[in-house]
Write a protein that holds these residues in place. Structure first.
Motif, PDB file in Angstrom:
ATOM      1  N   TYR A   1       1.022  -1.295   0.049  1.00 56.10           N
ATOM      2  CA  TYR A   1       0.028  -0.054   0.016  1.00 56.10           C
ATOM      3  C   TYR A   1       0.622   1.327   0.105  1.00 56.10           C
ATOM      4  O   TYR A   1       0.471   2.389  -0.107  1.00 56.10           O
ATOM      5  CB  TYR A   1      -0.742  -0.199   1.222  1.00 56.10           C
ATOM      6  N   LEU A   2       2.036   1.146  -0.009  1.00 56.81           N
ATOM      7  CA  LEU A   2       2.967   2.320  -0.012  1.00 56.81           C
ATOM      8  C   LEU A   2       3.364   2.971  -1.152  1.00 56.81           C
ATOM      9  O   LEU A   2       3.241   2.327  -2.224  1.00 56.81           O
ATOM     10  CB  LEU A   2       4.500   1.783   0.854  1.00 56.81           C
ATOM     11  N   PRO A   3       3.538   4.260  -1.105  1.00 59.67           N
ATOM     12  CA  PRO A   3       3.726   5.003  -2.169  1.00 59.67           C
ATOM     13  C   PRO A   3       5.149   4.648  -2.967  1.00 59.67           C
ATOM     14  O   PRO A   3       5.921   3.906  -2.373  1.00 59.67           O
ATOM     15  CB  PRO A   3       3.874   6.440  -2.071  1.00 59.67           C
ATOM     16  N   PRO A   4       5.519   4.935  -4.163  1.00 59.69           N
ATOM     17  CA  PRO A   4       6.724   4.649  -4.944  1.00 59.69           C
ATOM     18  C   PRO A   4       8.008   5.235  -3.967  1.00 59.69           C
ATOM     19  O   PRO A   4       9.083   4.648  -4.382  1.00 59.69           O
ATOM     20  CB  PRO A   4       6.773   5.387  -6.250  1.00 59.69           C
ATOM     21  N   ALA A   5       7.952   6.067  -2.961  1.00 58.48           N
ATOM     22  CA  ALA A   5       8.912   6.592  -2.400  1.00 58.48           C
ATOM     23  C   ALA A   5       9.533   5.595  -1.287  1.00 58.48           C
ATOM     24  O   ALA A   5      10.353   5.547  -1.009  1.00 58.48           O
ATOM     25  CB  ALA A   5       8.506   7.800  -1.627  1.00 58.48           C
ATOM     26  N   SER A   6       8.946   4.391  -1.319  1.00 59.95           N
ATOM     27  CA  SER A   6       9.298   3.343  -0.422  1.00 59.95           C
ATOM     28  C   SER A   6       9.627   2.050  -1.186  1.00 59.95           C
ATOM     29  O   SER A   6       9.200   1.717  -2.107  1.00 59.95           O
ATOM     30  CB  SER A   6       8.175   2.884   0.624  1.00 59.95           C
ATOM     31  N   PRO A   7      10.820   1.363  -0.859  1.00 60.92           N
ATOM     32  CA  PRO A   7      11.278   0.196  -1.429  1.00 60.92           C
ATOM     33  C   PRO A   7      10.010  -0.817  -1.472  1.00 60.92           C
ATOM     34  O   PRO A   7       9.228  -1.076  -0.625  1.00 60.92           O
ATOM     35  CB  PRO A   7      12.432  -0.379  -0.653  1.00 60.92           C
ATOM     36  N   THR A   8      10.384  -1.552  -2.424  1.00 64.51           N
ATOM     37  CA  THR A   8       9.425  -2.593  -2.929  1.00 64.51           C
ATOM     38  C   THR A   8       9.564  -3.883  -2.134  1.00 64.51           C
ATOM     39  O   THR A   8      10.920  -4.366  -2.167  1.00 64.51           O
ATOM     40  CB  THR A   8       8.975  -3.153  -4.224  1.00 64.51           C
ATOM     41  N   LEU A   9       8.752  -4.655  -1.157  1.00 62.82           N
ATOM     42  CA  LEU A   9       8.922  -5.951  -0.786  1.00 62.82           C
ATOM     43  C   LEU A   9       9.001  -6.859  -1.618  1.00 62.82           C
ATOM     44  O   LEU A   9       7.830  -7.127  -2.220  1.00 62.82           O
ATOM     45  CB  LEU A   9       8.206  -6.084   0.594  1.00 62.82           C
ATOM     46  N   LEU A  10       9.834  -7.815  -2.135  1.00 59.34           N
ATOM     47  CA  LEU A  10       9.735  -8.819  -3.204  1.00 59.34           C
ATOM     48  C   LEU A  10       9.455 -10.006  -2.492  1.00 59.34           C
ATOM     49  O   LEU A  10       8.752 -10.850  -3.165  1.00 59.34           O
ATOM     50  CB  LEU A  10      11.415  -8.790  -3.585  1.00 59.34           C
ATOM     51  N   TRP A  11       9.813 -10.376  -1.296  1.00 60.13           N
ATOM     52  CA  TRP A  11       9.429 -11.732  -0.764  1.00 60.13           C
ATOM     53  C   TRP A  11       9.476 -11.620   0.658  1.00 60.13           C
ATOM     54  O   TRP A  11      10.242 -10.790   1.364  1.00 60.13           O
ATOM     55  CB  TRP A  11      10.070 -12.818  -1.330  1.00 60.13           C
ATOM     56  N   ASN A  12       8.786 -12.481   1.304  1.00 54.72           N
ATOM     57  CA  ASN A  12       8.701 -12.816   2.795  1.00 54.72           C
ATOM     58  C   ASN A  12       8.657 -14.368   2.900  1.00 54.72           C
ATOM     59  O   ASN A  12       8.022 -14.990   2.512  1.00 54.72           O
ATOM     60  CB  ASN A  12       7.454 -11.998   3.299  1.00 54.72           C
ATOM     61  N   VAL A  13       9.670 -14.793   3.744  1.00 52.58           N
ATOM     62  CA  VAL A  13       9.724 -16.420   4.207  1.00 52.58           C
ATOM     63  C   VAL A  13      10.070 -16.367   5.624  1.00 52.58           C
ATOM     64  O   VAL A  13      10.843 -15.747   6.130  1.00 52.58           O
ATOM     65  CB  VAL A  13      10.719 -16.965   3.220  1.00 52.58           C
TER      66      VAL A  13
ATOM     67  N   ASP B   1      18.542   9.896  -6.205  1.00 50.92           N
ATOM     68  CA  ASP B   1      18.199  11.203  -6.716  1.00 50.92           C
ATOM     69  C   ASP B   1      16.898  11.460  -6.343  1.00 50.92           C
ATOM     70  O   ASP B   1      16.132  12.552  -6.879  1.00 50.92           O
ATOM     71  CB  ASP B   1      17.960  10.870  -8.577  1.00 50.92           C
ATOM     72  N   ARG B   2      16.375  10.754  -5.465  1.00 51.15           N
ATOM     73  CA  ARG B   2      15.140  11.233  -4.635  1.00 51.15           C
ATOM     74  C   ARG B   2      15.065  10.511  -3.385  1.00 51.15           C
ATOM     75  O   ARG B   2      16.171   9.988  -2.876  1.00 51.15           O
ATOM     76  CB  ARG B   2      13.680  10.447  -5.479  1.00 51.15           C
ATOM     77  N   ALA B   3      14.195  10.769  -2.792  1.00 55.15           N
ATOM     78  CA  ALA B   3      14.234  10.523  -1.040  1.00 55.15           C
ATOM     79  C   ALA B   3      13.280   9.060  -1.081  1.00 55.15           C
ATOM     80  O   ALA B   3      12.151   8.935  -1.667  1.00 55.15           O
ATOM     81  CB  ALA B   3      13.644  11.517  -0.179  1.00 55.15           C
ATOM     82  N   HIS B   4      13.751   8.182  -0.380  1.00 54.92           N
ATOM     83  CA  HIS B   4      12.781   6.885  -0.329  1.00 54.92           C
ATOM     84  C   HIS B   4      12.644   6.984   1.386  1.00 54.92           C
ATOM     85  O   HIS B   4      13.433   6.756   2.072  1.00 54.92           O
ATOM     86  CB  HIS B   4      13.783   5.779  -0.552  1.00 54.92           C
TER      87      HIS B   4
ATOM     88  N   ALA C   1      22.022   3.809  -1.273  1.00 51.14           N
ATOM     89  CA  ALA C   1      22.008   5.392  -1.015  1.00 51.14           C
ATOM     90  C   ALA C   1      22.528   5.674   0.264  1.00 51.14           C
ATOM     91  O   ALA C   1      23.160   4.881   0.746  1.00 51.14           O
ATOM     92  CB  ALA C   1      20.249   5.370  -0.987  1.00 51.14           C
ATOM     93  N   ARG C   2      22.256   6.828   0.696  1.00 49.66           N
ATOM     94  CA  ARG C   2      22.779   7.183   2.001  1.00 49.66           C
ATOM     95  C   ARG C   2      21.539   7.813   2.748  1.00 49.66           C
ATOM     96  O   ARG C   2      20.584   8.044   2.202  1.00 49.66           O
ATOM     97  CB  ARG C   2      23.861   8.308   1.778  1.00 49.66           C
ATOM     98  N   HIS C   3      21.753   7.884   3.968  1.00 51.29           N
ATOM     99  CA  HIS C   3      20.693   8.668   4.873  1.00 51.29           C
ATOM    100  C   HIS C   3      20.657  10.011   4.610  1.00 51.29           C
ATOM    101  O   HIS C   3      21.731  10.825   4.279  1.00 51.29           O
ATOM    102  CB  HIS C   3      20.867   8.349   6.358  1.00 51.29           C
ATOM    103  N   ALA C   4      19.374  10.644   4.746  1.00 47.77           N
ATOM    104  CA  ALA C   4      19.263  11.989   4.375  1.00 47.77           C
ATOM    105  C   ALA C   4      19.829  12.935   5.364  1.00 47.77           C
ATOM    106  O   ALA C   4      20.102  12.681   6.439  1.00 47.77           O
ATOM    107  CB  ALA C   4      17.547  12.409   4.536  1.00 47.77           C
TER     108      ALA C   4
END
Length: 270
Positions: A75-87, A171-174, A102-105
């Motif tokens: 449900y998160l916007p594109p500004a958040s990384p996608t969860l690929l799998w959970n096991v 190049d953007r914030a996540h 990336a680096r921290h803001a």
């Protein structure tokens, strides 16, 4: 409570095998030291990709936090990384994410990261909270310190922990680490980041002015913000009294200072 950070070879073989089944042959694993709520956190390199994997022992007291983080991801916007799998394997609950190198803001005054952070928050401000039972309402989270928690009601999905270590910059914030997804008034996240801006060296007035770019903050009810600011100061004071680390003491002082600033700030709204 933080937990010791384990390395790849420390994981049980079944857990390592479960990761490899999803990533392909592993060529290199870099343990990531940041964060305190994962027993395992690493960048897992294969011949063609890099996956960020974090995990926690099954049954650990932090398990509900990780389960919330996994469940909210779609449900998160594109500004958040996608969860690929959970096991779940080998006594571990493991999450595999799109890896953002990336680096921290940097939230300090004049930082070029600030417009990127603002853009990510604006993206989030447009998201309605999904109807999931584990998403707490802001009224429930701060009710113990409010006489009228209804002032925090709203339908927006909130992060509520916008510290610089929870924001990665390319190049953007996540926005990362969704341990406490919350449903409430949209202006709460701007109120939360204001304290972090002050922590980075902004004055209360400058942080307030920076937040005016968000329509939710510009139109926030003065009485609601005052009630929340007072409640949030009480929460930070409570946190600092139970665990008097210097940064927590500083946040408690900043929250108290902000609450005082808001009480004396001229208001034209409600």
């Amino acid at each position: 409570m933080s937990m010791p950070r384990m390395h790849w070879d420390d994981l049980p073989a079944p857990a390592r095998d479960a990761i490899t089944e999803r990533t392909g042959p592993v060529e290199k694993v870099e343990t990531v030291q940041g964060g305190a709520n994962s027993g395992f956190a690493a960048r897992v390199h294969t011949a063609s990709d890099v996956i960020f994997v974090k995990g926690i022992p099954a049954g650990h007291s932090q398990m509900p936090t990780q389960r919330r983080e996994a469940a909210i991801n779609p449900y998160l916007p594109p500004a958040s990384p996608t969860l690929l799998w959970n096991v779940q394997e080998g006594g571990w609950d493991l999450l595999g994410y799109e890896c953002i190198l990336a680096r921290h803001a940097d939230y300090s005054p004049g930082s070029p990261d600030l417009p990127l952070v603002a853009a990510a928050i604006e993206e989030l401000q447009a998201i309605d909270s999904p109807p999931l039972p584990f998403v707490k309402t802001a009224t429930a989270r701060w009710a113990a310190h409010l006489t009228d928690s209804a002032v925090l009601e709203g339908a927006t999905l909130l992060h509520t922990d916008l510290a610089p270590h929870n924001v990665l910059v390319t190049d953007r914030a996540h926005l990362i680490d969704w341990a406490w997804p919350t449903r409430g008034a949209a202006w709460i996240d701007p109120a939360v980041i204001i304290l972090r801006l002050m922590e980075a060296g902004h004055t209360a007035q400058d942080a307030d002015q920076w937040a005016q770019r968000f329509p939710s903050w510009a139109s926030a009810p003065a009485g609601g913000v005052e009630a929340f600011s007072t409640a949030n100061a009480a929460v930070w004071a409570e946190i600092a009294s139970h665990d008097p680390l210097p940064w927590k003491q500083r946040m408690a002082g900043l929250a108290e200072h902000w609450a005082g600033y808001w009480q004396h700030r001229p208001h034209t709204g409600l």
